[in-house]
Motif scaffolding. Sequence first.
Motif, short mmCIF file in Angstrom:
data_model
loop_
_atom_site.label_atom_id
_atom_site.label_comp_id
_atom_site.label_asym_id
_atom_site.label_seq_id
_atom_site.Cartn_x
_atom_site.Cartn_y
_atom_site.Cartn_z
N ASN A 201 0.82 -1.21 0.00
CA ASN A 201 0.00 0.00 0.00
C ASN A 201 0.86 1.26 0.00
O ASN A 201 0.61 2.20 -0.77
CB ASN A 201 -0.94 0.00 1.20
N VAL A 202 1.86 1.30 0.86
CA VAL A 202 2.67 2.51 0.93
C VAL A 202 3.47 2.70 -0.36
O VAL A 202 3.68 3.84 -0.82
CB VAL A 202 3.58 2.50 2.18
N ARG A 203 3.89 1.62 -0.97
CA ARG A 203 4.63 1.73 -2.23
C ARG A 203 3.72 2.17 -3.38
O ARG A 203 4.19 2.75 -4.36
CB ARG A 203 5.29 0.39 -2.56
N ASN A 204 2.43 1.94 -3.24
CA ASN A 204 1.46 2.37 -4.25
C ASN A 204 0.86 3.73 -3.93
O ASN A 204 -0.14 4.14 -4.55
CB ASN A 204 0.35 1.33 -4.39
N GLY A 205 1.45 4.43 -2.95
CA GLY A 205 0.97 5.76 -2.61
C GLY A 205 -0.27 5.78 -1.76
O GLY A 205 -0.92 6.83 -1.61
N LEU A 206 -0.63 4.64 -1.16
CA LEU A 206 -1.81 4.56 -0.31
C LEU A 206 -1.42 4.68 1.16
O LEU A 206 -0.27 4.37 1.53
CB LEU A 206 -2.53 3.22 -0.54
N PRO A 207 -2.33 5.12 2.02
CA PRO A 207 -2.01 5.21 3.45
C PRO A 207 -1.76 3.82 4.03
O PRO A 207 -2.38 2.84 3.62
CB PRO A 207 -3.24 5.87 4.07
N ALA A 208 -0.83 3.76 4.95
CA ALA A 208 -0.48 2.48 5.58
C ALA A 208 -0.02 2.73 7.00
O ALA A 208 0.45 3.83 7.33
CB ALA A 208 0.63 1.78 4.78
N GLY A 209 -0.13 1.74 7.83
CA GLY A 209 0.33 1.86 9.21
C GLY A 209 0.14 0.56 9.96
O GLY A 209 -0.74 -0.24 9.63
N ILE A 210 0.96 0.36 10.96
CA ILE A 210 0.91 -0.87 11.77
C ILE A 210 1.04 -0.47 13.23
O ILE A 210 1.94 0.29 13.60
CB ILE A 210 2.06 -1.82 11.39
N THR A 211 0.13 -0.98 14.06
CA THR A 211 0.22 -0.81 15.51
C THR A 211 0.09 -2.19 16.14
O THR A 211 -0.90 -2.89 15.89
CB THR A 211 -0.88 0.12 16.04
N ILE A 212 1.07 -2.56 16.94
CA ILE A 212 1.08 -3.89 17.54
C ILE A 212 1.43 -3.76 19.02
O ILE A 212 2.36 -3.04 19.38
CB ILE A 212 2.09 -4.82 16.84
N LYS A 213 0.68 -4.47 19.84
CA LYS A 213 0.98 -4.56 21.27
C LYS A 213 1.29 -6.01 21.62
O LYS A 213 0.50 -6.92 21.31
CB LYS A 213 -0.19 -4.06 22.12
N LEU A 214 2.44 -6.24 22.27
CA LEU A 214 2.89 -7.58 22.62
C LEU A 214 3.51 -7.57 24.01
O LEU A 214 3.93 -6.53 24.52
CB LEU A 214 3.95 -8.06 21.63
N ASN A 215 3.61 -8.75 24.59
CA ASN A 215 4.45 -8.90 25.78
C ASN A 215 5.91 -9.02 25.39
O ASN A 215 6.78 -8.45 26.05
CB ASN A 215 4.04 -10.15 26.58
N ASN A 216 6.18 -9.78 24.32
CA ASN A 216 7.55 -10.07 23.92
C ASN A 216 7.66 -10.08 22.41
O ASN A 216 6.79 -10.62 21.71
CB ASN A 216 7.98 -11.44 24.47
N LEU A 217 8.76 -9.54 21.90
CA LEU A 217 9.03 -9.49 20.46
C LEU A 217 10.45 -10.01 20.23
O LEU A 217 11.42 -9.34 20.56
CB LEU A 217 8.89 -8.06 19.94
N GLU A 218 10.54 -11.22 19.66
CA GLU A 218 11.84 -11.87 19.53
C GLU A 218 12.08 -12.47 18.14
O GLU A 218 13.20 -12.44 17.63
CB GLU A 218 11.94 -13.00 20.57
N GLU A 219 11.06 -13.00 17.47
CA GLU A 219 11.22 -13.84 16.29
C GLU A 219 11.75 -13.03 15.11
O GLU A 219 11.20 -12.00 14.74
CB GLU A 219 9.87 -14.49 15.96
N GLU A 220 12.83 -13.51 14.49
CA GLU A 220 13.58 -12.70 13.53
C GLU A 220 12.88 -12.56 12.18
O GLU A 220 13.04 -11.53 11.51
CB GLU A 220 14.99 -13.27 13.36
N VAL A 221 12.13 -13.56 11.73
CA VAL A 221 11.44 -13.44 10.45
C VAL A 221 10.46 -12.27 10.49
O VAL A 221 10.41 -11.43 9.57
CB VAL A 221 10.73 -14.75 10.07
N LEU A 222 9.70 -12.18 11.56
CA LEU A 222 8.73 -11.10 11.69
C LEU A 222 9.42 -9.76 11.94
O LEU A 222 8.98 -8.72 11.43
CB LEU A 222 7.74 -11.43 12.81
#
Length: 677
Positions: A511-532
């Motif tokens: 979306n952002v590459r096509n000029g469209l609005p984009a955004g991500i909001t994430i709430k977690l206890n822990n963030l570790e995994e490298e692929v993500l």
Amino acid sequence: MAQFRYFNRDISWLTFNGRVLQEAANEVVPLMERIRFLSIYSSNLDEFYRVRMPYLKKKSIQDQDEDAYSKAGEIIDRQQNAFGQILRESVIPELANLGVNFCYKDGVPGSILGAVNQYFFAQVAGFLQPVFLTKNAPFFPENNQLYLVAILRFPPDEEHVALVNIPTGNLNRFLKITRDKQDHIVFLEDIIKHNLKSLFPEAIEIQSFNIKITRDAELDMMDEDGDDVAEKFEKQLNKRELGYATRLLYEPGLPLRHLQNIIVSLDLKSASVVQGGRYHNLKDLASLPVSPPAQTYPAWPPATAGANVNENTSLFDTITSEDLMVHAPYQSYDTILRFFNEAAINPLVEEVYTTMYRVAHDSKIAFALISAAKNGKKVTVLVELKARFDEANNIRWAKKMKSAGVKIVHSVNALKVHAKLALVKRKHAAAPYLGLLATGNLNEGTAKFYTDHILLSAHQPMLAEAETLFRFLSKKKKPDSSDLIAFQHLLVAQFNLLGKFLQLLDREIANVRNGLPAGITIKLNNLEEEVLINKLYEASNAGVKINLIVRSICRIVPGVAGQSENITVKRIVDRFLEHGRIFIFHNNGQPEVFMGSADWMNRNIYRRIEVCFPIYNPKLKERLTEIIELQWQDNVQAVFIDSELNNVAIAKSQPLIRSQEAIYRLLSQETADLKTI
């Protein structure tokens, strides 16, 4: 640290525990709550030494990550020094201002010595079992048990060392004695120190020092299965307290020759030898016998959840007409208990399925499941045996439910069922499935201080998928390539969870590459995994704004040019433990919102059964988004995590927003508004 692509997971966790310690130092926080934060910090650190330090030391010995082990030790030393300073220079003087003499440095005051001695002989002496320390002494110090090292000199000039147990498992750690309108609080070990002459009457000189030994908590998991798996696991549990020593904590001043003697005699050569303060096990501060009401948080009575939930309407009817969400602990957990209680007695209910990861000690949910089984319903419960430090309680409840006719399913070795699900199946109903999907454990105890979100729904296609999952898990097998379950609504680890999250992230990038609005909001206890994490870096580099609320472990490095300049990370520590997992994707102005049990950690993505799920109801989606926005705006209890892994205070500006208080007010006002309709 900014030159690294990932923070070390254990160092990042230590910065979280450091954030807990900051609350203990925060003079805006009521005094007794600050003492509670000291207790939480100490308890957290004990678990870290039992679970993570053995791993770090092993990696260090293998020359794989020597820096992390030494760095962890340095951080812990600094934090422990800060802990002592907070206690001595802030907490104890404030207690004194309240008329409480907490005898932390000076032992037992002379004015209460008689009462202390009386207490020793009447209550304490019968629990003491001193052991002289010799090379072949048949003595095994227990995990996290306190001991006094008594250095004894006998005539003419013989020196011996004895260990004296501090019976905190049988007696309160603290004794409060009131004299002349002042409360004196003394440690149990100081009471014993003052009476060592009674234990060793022939000694002409006695010195004493406190020690504590922490042991590895890892279990030797079995590959076995069968009806007796719980009994076999219980035998392994009994060996946990016999694990090898990971830490010897000792009081300053203990002579080096005696310290070495202790290490050799008790076979502690592989343990970290750490000089601590005078007192250990300060998690016991939570039971300090003083509780002036003005020195605790003001009460926040939980609000009622939902517009139509009342004593005259069946909860099942309410859920059938519209999805409902409970935001614990801001809203009453009674709605969740009512779900299980109605299932137990409703004559239309034929089957009940649920997962139980950490069962409450006196679980009303488990009692309802027992009643359901005795009332002729088919009840299947997946009880997780491997919920660390809750295993014994889970086994106890599993046995009790099984004896009542509940079908108990335990997960196979090396695969935990961490999903938070319950499903009711009814006969002769337009909507046969009713379900409960949550971010946290079905546990009314932790629901009082963990912030979680629980969806109650009659979405038939999604709940049909939940039944499919329960039936698969009842087979007690690990998912493999032959298990092609086509989940369309649920995101299930081992099946489609990782792939779906990657698709959602890729859509924001497109979306952002096509000029469209984009955004991500994430709430977690822990963030570790490298692929993500790598996909989040890719999204940042594409120009997607990413807001992350991560409570504890956080391996992503924010704010680095060419890597993560569009990523901002916040951490919130307040009166409640932040526990919910929430995922919001902008989707070109049509937000998709998910909740669930899964942190973004290796274990959650690859070695557990986790379930995340979409929020379809527009009102619930809006309210959940509003709650997350309040948390993102927090400028009182939130901090930034910077590119050096520091907890950075947010500049105070008007309006001041303390998100937990704001959320409580929001949900309480919602209840008040509904009562006027």
